[in-house]
Design a protein around this motif. Structure first.
Motif, PDB file in Angstrom:
ATOM      1  N   LEU A 232     -58.939  15.208  -1.396  1.00 49.39           N
ATOM      2  CA  LEU A 232     -57.721  15.406  -0.611  1.00 49.39           C
ATOM      3  C   LEU A 232     -57.834  16.676   0.231  1.00 49.39           C
ATOM      4  O   LEU A 232     -57.415  16.701   1.393  1.00 49.39           O
ATOM      5  CB  LEU A 232     -56.503  15.497  -1.529  1.00 49.39           C
TER       6      LEU A 232
ATOM      7  N   LEU B 170     -52.563   6.670  -6.486  1.00 53.02           N
ATOM      8  CA  LEU B 170     -53.222   6.895  -5.203  1.00 53.02           C
ATOM      9  C   LEU B 170     -53.319   5.605  -4.399  1.00 53.02           C
ATOM     10  O   LEU B 170     -53.064   5.584  -3.182  1.00 53.02           O
ATOM     11  CB  LEU B 170     -54.617   7.477  -5.426  1.00 53.02           C
TER      12      LEU B 170
ATOM     13  N   ALA C 142     -53.358   6.199  -0.403  1.00 55.54           N
ATOM     14  CA  ALA C 142     -54.139   7.420  -0.239  1.00 55.54           C
ATOM     15  C   ALA C 142     -55.572   7.270  -0.718  1.00 55.54           C
ATOM     16  O   ALA C 142     -56.397   8.156  -0.487  1.00 55.54           O
ATOM     17  CB  ALA C 142     -53.466   8.568  -0.989  1.00 55.54           C
TER      18      ALA C 142
ATOM     19  N   ARG D  25     -52.913  10.513   2.604  1.00 57.10           N
ATOM     20  CA  ARG D  25     -53.548  11.467   1.693  1.00 57.10           C
ATOM     21  C   ARG D  25     -53.237  12.912   2.075  1.00 57.10           C
ATOM     22  O   ARG D  25     -53.168  13.792   1.214  1.00 57.10           O
ATOM     23  CB  ARG D  25     -55.059  11.245   1.639  1.00 57.10           C
TER      24      ARG D  25
END
Length: 350
Positions: free
Chosen positions: A257, A282, A287, A315
């Protein structure tokens, strides 16, 4: 003022997080854990005896207190580490102990009259030992964005939690648009070099690089695959890659990230479903791409396309570039507040 930071020995993410935070106030933090000597970047540390047992020797479950996870009897390493921690607390008189992570160390600190901040990882942690460690802490620190948390966290736990994403260093780098970086860490099983070689053959336009432990290849390694093994510059490798493939531990997820790179998560088994929880969240937020098993070679071209098509904004909002500095300041504030507690008025008993 002295702040202790207990570092769990599973993998290397706990140590890296502790060092990154403590470096903001190097004269105030002392790290405690097993295997820390020479690995704290010059920060003061207390290297503790190992507390691990062979799995087949774990016993005493019938008499384990419900508020603790790991309390085998007759273990010299545990006896020595408890004595060493208690002696350090009595001598250094720390204002605060950050616990990353161990219910038993959190309880020991409170028994030794020391306030704690407990680091809460992902996963289902509603069992009695965790809840008691949370209850006994001045605050809870979650090293991830609020939206990555479990939806069924007890309201009082959520209210007590400070969500602090971005607890990793950042290293800007030029992206190599055709590099897939495969990352294996210290906390899980080594990678299968033959399976990675098949993935590389299925995507000849990509260059695959592998860092961390892996089983030796049994056949010829394709020209677009480089097996690096352990490297000191893992963050640099992550920053240069176009796509990252690895587990769903806090260390790698946070690094991906921070580098703003597409991530393919293959969650590894962990207590309390830690990595499965993180991978699912996630994926649900768009993301990262979560997979449950290593894909067949023919699946890799589409999987890499899926990773490339992830929206960067999904993200980017989960990362805080000032996370390390914010966490260090938060812990220092907690320690300062612990030194000057607000008097509590106790009313008459009924």
């Amino acid at each position: 003022m002295t702040i202790g930071y207990y570092v769990h020995h599973q993998g290397d993410g706990h140590r890296r997080r502790a060092v990154a935070i403590a470096q903001h106030f190097p004269d105030e933090f002392v790290l405690l854990g097993t295997g820390l000597a020479g690995r704290t970047g010059g920060l003061a540390c207390i290297d503790l005896p190992d507390d691990r047992l062979e799995p087949e020797k774990r016993g005493d479950e019938a008499t384990r207190p419900v508020s603790l996870h790991y309390v085998p009897t007759g273990h010299d390493g545990i006896r020595q580490r408890v004595a060493k921690i208690a002696d350090w607390i009595a001598t250094a008189r720390p204002s605060l102990l950050v616990v990353d992570v161990s219910v038993e160390i959190a309880m020991l600190a409170r028994l030794a009259s020391t306030p704690t901040v407990y680091v809460r990882l992902s996963g289902e942690r509603s069992d009695p030992p965790h809840l008691e460690a949370f209850r006994g802490a001045r605050a809870i620190l979650a090293p991830f964005h609020r939206d990555l948390d479990e939806p069924n966290v007890a309201p009082w736990v959520g209210e007590k939690t400070r969500y602090m994403p971005g607890l990793t260093g950042q290293r800007p780098a030029d992206v190599h648009s055709n590099v897939v970086l495969v990352v294996f860490g210290k906390g899980g099983e080594p990678g299968n070099a033959d399976a990675i070689a098949e993935a590389a053959r299925a995507t000849p336009q990509m260059r695959w690089r592998v860092i961390g432990p892996f089983t030796p290849p049994t056949g010829e390694v394709p020209a677009n695959l480089t097996l690096l093994g352990w490297v000191e510059n893992a963050q640099d490798e992550i920053a240069r890659a176009a796509i990252i493939l690895g587990a769903a531990g806090d260390g790698l997820v946070t690094a991906a990230l921070a580098a703003d790179r597409p991530l393919i998560c293959l969650a590894e088994p962990r207590p309390y479903g830690e990595q499965m929880s993180k991978a699912r969240r996630l994926d649900a937020l768009g993301a990262a791409v979560a997979i449950e098993a290593w894909p067949e070679p023919s699946a890799w071209p589409d999987l890499l396309r899926r990773a490339r098509s992830l929206r960067p904004e999904a993200r980017q909002r989960l990362h805080d570039p000032d996370g390390i500095a914010s966490a260090a300041a938060f812990l220092r504030d907690c320690a300062t507040a612990a030194e000057h507690p607000v008097p509590q008025t106790i009313g008459p008993s009924s």
